[in-house]
Design a protein around this motif. Structure first.
Motif: not given
Lengths: 362, 362
Positions: B89-102
């Motif tokens: 599967a391709v996984v994505t998320d919808v959190a409102s910050v992106k760099k720290p999660i990556l």
């Protein structure tokens, strides 16, 4: 429309027929009061007369009350002129600062035994006579800023005018008024303006992500700069005092956020956010939450007639609907009806609706 | 409802069925997509299934895409878990910050050749599955924060999901995203919170004068502190940077207002206010206007059964109610029902209601 008898005993002269002046005229005409309209612009007077807000001035007018509805920086001089032109009238004004105007009227030798300042907390985004509404003041606070120089009996005429317009009379000193509006109106204007100002030089890609939160926070930043320079300049000291307290909170917040993993930082940020919750909860009649009423959410099948059936059954149960908001999502099989009723009825209604097979969602 | 064919080729697994997860499920179901719902709370899954947002998980599910919709501070670990559980599967998320999660996914050894973060700029005040709406993302920006580790072809599945939900696809780096939302979402949250915080200790008499301006500026100050500590903590540096610029403007404003009669003070205040006008004018879209529907306002006597009668007659006329808002002023004999319908129906409905004796107010 039924005309409820006015409390006033004579004509009311309105000087300045913008939004507030025209709305006062419309509201008083609906009570059968003789309203005399005056404005530096004859065109504005014609528009307001055509709109039904009153008649033009004539020689020999003997107003019981004069209401001065002109911009803040000319309010004091117009009050002094009207006090002199109508020596038997009580004069009031609707400007959003009160102490500097009272001081200026006294300094100019105005007869303050017949002047009492007032301020209706009402407005709309649009100005001008065509934006006037007879119900603009309905249920809104209207401050009367009494002072030692006017008798209770004389000032009572202004109270009558305010009650005629359906507003809620609030008595305060001019100082109390000015520090209150600094907090609930003038400082929020500055904060909204400065937040919006950060967008002026921002990349398009960033502002294109704007949502409802930013729109709400910055909505009043579109207010007229000319008017607000006058308001803020006239109420400078109380506004500076609120802004300095705000800045102290901001300094503390920035310190905590600059090092979010330091011991105590997250707790400090959480406390500020909780403090914001507490503050916003104090605002009466806030968005979607009217404390006079209790609400319940009923799930309604998204088929024609279902909402009508719900309301009919509420009538059978004998509970009056005070407010209703419907939400339905295209694609969902059910909609949500948020129903506001008197707090004492909510328990009985919830039970009765559940008995009849309605699903209560909250 | 017409089902427009989905661009997706397999099931979508949604992890976390709060407002966003449920809304994604509802929107995809409307396109006929097989949606698998998962949540730490089995109750939430049941509610979301009943609501029509998808089905529960079963052994052997082979999702094409996993969408992680859990709180920000657990997002990275759930992404890593899902990457491992669904190796195709391709996984994505919808959190409102992106760099720290990556960064956290990379640090934990997650397979980022199949992960691309995203962020829909959509939300509501109320959370939970029952607040979900299939049209929550319609016309709203949805950022995909691409990175060097994932191929264009693999990431395209997430683009398809976003387009299926009617959102507007926006491509940015994670850093651009985080500084953009610091400006248009996170700093406004702090400013609103700190303004609301000033009300916490204010006299009742002052807060009772609150008007719509203060309500708007402070509305988002009622947001959940727990969620916002996570968001602000995760995006601290970009938010601090905006707040420091805001503070520099505030310092200058306080200096000018502290001595409003000094040469240049009024001009400086006027320039700040005009800068706010410029900034707010850059925000796309208009306040409180849902362009999908047209509305009309019907006057309804404030007696039991009148609103039910109006809705019943609308059903007889054959026009579907899309949204409804009721307003009534305490003491007024009439309420106003603002009815939203499809634009093509408004003229016919207005005429038919007028024929039946309803008074149309706008």
């Amino acid at each position: 429309m039924t005309v409820v008898e006015s409390r006033l005993t004579g004509p009311v002269r309105v000087v300045g027929v913008g939004l507030l002046g025209t709305s006062i005229g419309l509201g008083l005409r609906a009570r059968g009061v003789d309203v005399i309209l005056s404005d530096a612009s004859p065109t504005n007077v014609s528009i307001a007369v055509d709109y039904g807000a009153g008649r033009g001035a004539t020689d020999g007018d003997e107003p019981q009350i004069v209401v001065v509805c002109v911009p803040p920086d000319v309010t004091a001089s117009v009050i002094v002129r009207e006090l002199s032109a109508y020596p038997r009238a009580v004069v009031t004004d609707v400007a959003s600062v009160k102490k500097p105007i009272l001081d200026a009227v006294i300094a100019a030798g105005g007869d303050v035994t017949r002047y009492v300042g007032s301020h209706p907390l009402a407005g709309r985004e649009k100005g001008g006579p065509m934006s006037g509404r007879a119900d603009l003041f309905l249920g809104r606070p209207w401050v009367v800023a009494g002072h030692a120089g006017i008798s209770y009996q004389t000032a009572a005429a202004v109270d009558d005018l305010i009650l005629d317009l359906g507003a809620t009379l609030v008595e305060m000193t001019a100082e109390e008024h000015d520090s209150s509006v600094a907090l609930v109106s003038h400082a929020p204007q500055v904060v909204s303006t400065l937040m919006a100002r950060r967008l002026a030089g921002a990349p398009d890609a960033a502002v294109n992500l704007a949502g409802q939160g930013l729109r709400d926070v910055t909505r009043i930043a579109s207010s007229d700069p000319e008017l607000w320079v006058q308001i803020l300049g006239a109420n400078a000291a109380p506004v500076v005092s609120v802004l300095e307290e705000f800045r102290a909170d901001l300094d503390r917040f920035i310190d905590a956020l600059a090092d979010p993993v330091a011991p105590g930082s997250r707790r400090s940020i959480a406390e500020e956010l909780a403090g914001g919750n507490t503050g916003v909860a104090r605002i009466p009649g806030k968005h979607g939450q009217d404390r006079r009423f209790a609400s319940l959410v009923v799930m309604v099948d998204d088929t024609p007639g279902e909402l009508a059936r719900l309301l009919t059954e509420m009538g059978e149960i004998g509970v009056n609907l005070e407010d209703l908001r419907l939400e339905h999502s295209p694609g969902a099989q059910i909609g949500l009806a948020e129903i506001a009723v008197l707090p004492e009825a909510v328990e009985r209604l919830t039970a009765a609706l559940a008995d009849r097979g309605w699903r209560i969602a909250g």
